[in-house]
Write an enzyme that holds these catalytic residues in place. Sequence first.
Site, short mmCIF file in Angstrom:
data_model
loop_
_atom_site.label_atom_id
_atom_site.label_comp_id
_atom_site.label_asym_id
_atom_site.label_seq_id
_atom_site.Cartn_x
_atom_site.Cartn_y
_atom_site.Cartn_z
N GLY A 115 -32.60 -3.29 26.27
CA GLY A 115 -33.12 -4.54 25.73
C GLY A 115 -32.02 -5.52 25.35
CB ILE A 180 -17.52 15.56 15.70
CG1 ILE A 180 -18.75 14.67 15.46
CG2 ILE A 180 -17.45 16.04 17.16
CD1 ILE A 180 -18.87 13.49 16.40
N GLY A 268 -13.77 9.84 15.43
CA GLY A 268 -14.68 8.87 14.82
C GLY A 268 -15.61 8.22 15.82
CG HIS A 441 -32.86 37.28 -9.72
ND1 HIS A 441 -31.51 37.04 -9.53
CD2 HIS A 441 -33.03 38.63 -9.64
CE1 HIS A 441 -30.89 38.20 -9.34
NE2 HIS A 441 -31.79 39.18 -9.40
P1 FAD Z 1 -28.63 6.43 17.61
O1 FAD Z 1 -29.16 7.75 17.24
O2 FAD Z 1 -27.28 6.29 18.12
O3 FAD Z 1 -29.71 5.76 18.54
C1 FAD Z 1 -29.55 4.53 19.12
C2 FAD Z 1 -30.36 4.48 20.39
O4 FAD Z 1 -30.41 3.13 20.83
C3 FAD Z 1 -29.79 5.27 21.55
O5 FAD Z 1 -30.75 6.16 22.07
C4 FAD Z 1 -29.43 4.21 22.61
O6 FAD Z 1 -29.66 4.65 23.94
C5 FAD Z 1 -30.37 3.10 22.24
N1 FAD Z 1 -29.90 1.78 22.64
C6 FAD Z 1 -28.70 1.20 22.38
N2 FAD Z 1 -28.65 -0.05 22.85
C7 FAD Z 1 -29.85 -0.28 23.43
C8 FAD Z 1 -30.40 -1.38 24.10
N3 FAD Z 1 -29.74 -2.51 24.26
N4 FAD Z 1 -31.66 -1.25 24.60
C9 FAD Z 1 -32.37 -0.09 24.47
N5 FAD Z 1 -31.89 0.97 23.83
C10 FAD Z 1 -30.65 0.88 23.31
N6 FAD Z 1 -25.92 13.03 11.57
C11 FAD Z 1 -26.51 13.78 10.62
O7 FAD Z 1 -27.05 13.23 9.65
N7 FAD Z 1 -26.55 15.14 10.71
C12 FAD Z 1 -25.96 15.80 11.73
O8 FAD Z 1 -26.00 17.01 11.78
C13 FAD Z 1 -25.32 15.04 12.74
N8 FAD Z 1 -24.72 15.65 13.78
C14 FAD Z 1 -24.13 14.89 14.75
C15 FAD Z 1 -23.50 15.55 15.80
C16 FAD Z 1 -22.88 14.82 16.79
C17 FAD Z 1 -22.20 15.54 17.92
C18 FAD Z 1 -22.92 13.40 16.75
C19 FAD Z 1 -22.28 12.60 17.84
C20 FAD Z 1 -23.52 12.74 15.71
C21 FAD Z 1 -24.13 13.48 14.69
N9 FAD Z 1 -24.74 12.87 13.60
C22 FAD Z 1 -25.32 13.63 12.62
C23 FAD Z 1 -24.81 11.41 13.47
C24 FAD Z 1 -26.19 10.91 13.92
O9 FAD Z 1 -26.42 11.29 15.25
C25 FAD Z 1 -26.25 9.39 13.79
O10 FAD Z 1 -25.90 9.00 12.49
C26 FAD Z 1 -27.65 8.90 14.10
O11 FAD Z 1 -28.06 9.27 15.39
C27 FAD Z 1 -27.73 7.36 13.97
O12 FAD Z 1 -29.02 6.94 14.28
P2 FAD Z 1 -29.31 5.49 14.85
O13 FAD Z 1 -30.80 5.39 14.97
O14 FAD Z 1 -28.62 4.46 14.05
O15 FAD Z 1 -28.66 5.43 16.29
P1 NAI Z 2 -14.67 11.53 11.38
O1 NAI Z 2 -14.42 10.15 10.94
O2 NAI Z 2 -15.51 12.43 10.54
O3 NAI Z 2 -13.27 12.28 11.58
C1 NAI Z 2 -12.27 11.80 12.45
C2 NAI Z 2 -10.96 12.51 12.13
O4 NAI Z 2 -10.02 12.20 13.14
C3 NAI Z 2 -10.36 12.07 10.80
O5 NAI Z 2 -10.04 13.20 10.04
C4 NAI Z 2 -9.13 11.27 11.23
O6 NAI Z 2 -8.08 11.33 10.27
C5 NAI Z 2 -8.74 11.98 12.53
N1 NAI Z 2 -7.93 11.17 13.44
C6 NAI Z 2 -8.07 9.86 13.76
N2 NAI Z 2 -7.10 9.48 14.63
C7 NAI Z 2 -6.33 10.57 14.89
C8 NAI Z 2 -5.17 10.83 15.70
N3 NAI Z 2 -4.60 9.87 16.43
N4 NAI Z 2 -4.64 12.05 15.72
C9 NAI Z 2 -5.20 13.05 14.97
N5 NAI Z 2 -6.29 12.87 14.17
C10 NAI Z 2 -6.84 11.65 14.14
O7 NAI Z 2 -15.26 11.40 12.86
P2 NAI Z 2 -16.03 12.41 13.79
O8 NAI Z 2 -15.76 13.82 13.41
O9 NAI Z 2 -15.72 11.97 15.18
O10 NAI Z 2 -17.57 12.11 13.47
C11 NAI Z 2 -18.11 10.79 13.67
C12 NAI Z 2 -19.32 10.57 12.83
O11 NAI Z 2 -20.40 11.39 13.23
C13 NAI Z 2 -19.05 10.86 11.38
O12 NAI Z 2 -18.98 9.63 10.72
C14 NAI Z 2 -20.21 11.66 10.90
O13 NAI Z 2 -20.87 10.96 9.89
C15 NAI Z 2 -21.14 11.81 12.10
N6 NAI Z 2 -21.46 13.23 12.23
C16 NAI Z 2 -22.15 13.84 11.23
C17 NAI Z 2 -22.42 15.18 11.27
C18 NAI Z 2 -23.12 15.81 10.13
O14 NAI Z 2 -23.68 15.11 9.31
N7 NAI Z 2 -23.14 17.15 10.04
C19 NAI Z 2 -22.00 16.02 12.39
C20 NAI Z 2 -21.25 15.28 13.38
C21 NAI Z 2 -21.03 13.94 13.30
#
Ligand code: FAD
Ligand code: NAI
Length: 462
Positions: A115, A180, A268, A441
């Site tokens: 979109g 991650i 990140g 408990h």
């Molecule tokens: P997204 O989930 O990113 O959804 C956005 C959607 O918009 C996508 O499907 C995309 O295709 C669609 N989109 C984008 N642009 C357009 C467009 N122009 N037209 C139509 N569709 C479009 N968070 C947690 O709280 N707990 C976790 O355990 C956790 N684990 C994670 C593990 C990994 C490996 C990763 C990468 C992230 C994880 N996160 C976790 C973070 C979490 O996935 C995000 O914070 C969350 O998905 C954000 O939701 P959102 O709705 O903002 O966007």
């Molecule tokens: P992050 O921001 O959590 O961690 C990135 C790490 O990379 C930091 O510790 C940073 O210091 C390091 N880094 C950056 N540049 C570097 C370099 N040049 N060399 C070495 N280290 C470097 O980002 P991450 O793990 O990619 O996750 C992204 C987002 O996804 C997070 O903001 C998190 O909120 C969301 N997420 C949440 C999960 C959950 O809630 N369980 C699970 C996975 C993702």
Amino acid sequence: MASYDVIVIGSGPGGYVAAIRCAQLGLKTACVEGRETLGGTCLNVGCIPSKALLHASHMLHEAEHNFAAMGLKGKSPSVDWKQMLKYKSETIGQNTKGIEFLFKKNKIDWLKGWGSIPEAGKVKVGDETHEAKNIIVATGSEASSLPGIEIDEKTVVTSTGALELSKVPKKMVVIGAGVIGLELGSVYARLGSEVTVVEYLDHILPGMDGEVQKTFQRMLKKQGLNFIMGAAVQEVEALKTKTKVTYKLRKDDSEETVDADVVLVATGRKPFTDGLGLDALGVEMTDRGQVKTDAQWKTNVDGVYAIGDCVTGPMLAHKAEDEGMACAEVIAGKHGHVNYDVIPGVIYTHPEVAAVGKTEEMLKEEGRAYKVGKFSFMGNGRAKANFAGEGFVKILADKETDRILGAHIIGPMAGDLIHEICVAMEFGAAAEDLALTCHAHPTYSEAVREAALACGDGPIHS
Ligand code: FAD
Ligand code: NAI
């Protein structure tokens, strides 16, 4: 051309929840999604698949390390990677289909395709332009790499490629000791990879409580993860049979290398707003590329809202969901609200790590008088029985009023335990309120009560 009260762009946890709440509030709603399936990053390549792999690999770890001690003898299971990926894909499928069902149930139109917003009040999907009184941008985020590093999602991967590797690598280098890196690093370490985490800072998990950072890193080392700290990655070079990662140690600027079969770049994520036409529309952005909104998720363009990972705040699914619900309520003329002071964060490793509110470091910086109530899971009968005695619950409370300011848990089911503290904080409770609440408990949650008791006259079991 169809006409809607609300069109949500993006069907992640922010977008699909916003769409459902809008429909429930009587607004004619559509949701645009460019992916093949609904659910966004979280359901397709984020929260859900990563938790499936964490669960499967944790089961293996339990079988290898704890079964024999409980009298469960026999050969440990071996890894059928193809089947594990199938289990992960089926889990994704069940969840994304679930959202499709909820859309049908709530009469939300799924507009399939990418979109854009050619002008306020209009959303274009493919060749069709639809009218919308309100538009919610919920387009999420994407992995951000490091300059000069080429991601091929096969040997140099983001989390997306790491959830889909063709085989379990012998050696994996993880760049970044954030959420991650540690979750997926744990998966592969449990499955037998030699995992080395290279982190720029001197500690893991930036933003977490310092004591948790240290304890958790110690535990992960015991589980076999190697750490190279204070190291800035300079280059990732694909050689014939392996990939070489060059990093510079910050303490003395010396350059070193480490080899891997697979390199996971986990440094990140950044907001994703490509192709929406926000620039031409005149939507203000922050200097970090996020859509700028006010406290009610309104952008500077009338009728255009934004929520989730593409706006400021923690990039968490539940934060996006809460914003989705609240934004829908604002559009419907109600009072949508999100309490950003009480958003829990959980890391789904083993043990789990969970946090809410202030860290000790934050309170020190604010010059606030506080007290610490801490309780080790070693004093919790259930945890000891389940080989889960490592870790602690730590509650931070105001020194004068006893009001809970923050909590940090490392231990079994930390991600579930944190919520009783969230509810207490939401109600402005004192640590004593938790301490006076009878806890069943034997449960892990007794450790939370004991930490609350430790803020007062002291815990019983330590
Ligand atoms: P997204 O989930 O990113 O959804 C956005 C959607 O918009 C996508 O499907 C995309 O295709 C669609 N989109 C984008 N642009 C357009 C467009 N122009 N037209 C139509 N569709 C479009 N968070 C947690 O709280 N707990 C976790 O355990 C956790 N684990 C994670 C593990 C990994 C490996 C990763 C990468 C992230 C994880 N996160 C976790 C973070 C979490 O996935 C995000 O914070 C969350 O998905 C954000 O939701 P959102 O709705 O903002 O966007
Ligand atoms: P992050 O921001 O959590 O961690 C990135 C790490 O990379 C930091 O510790 C940073 O210091 C390091 N880094 C950056 N540049 C570097 C370099 N040049 N060399 C070495 N280290 C470097 O980002 P991450 O793990 O990619 O996750 C992204 C987002 O996804 C997070 O903001 C998190 O909120 C969301 N997420 C949440 C999960 C959950 O809630 N369980 C699970 C996975 C993702």
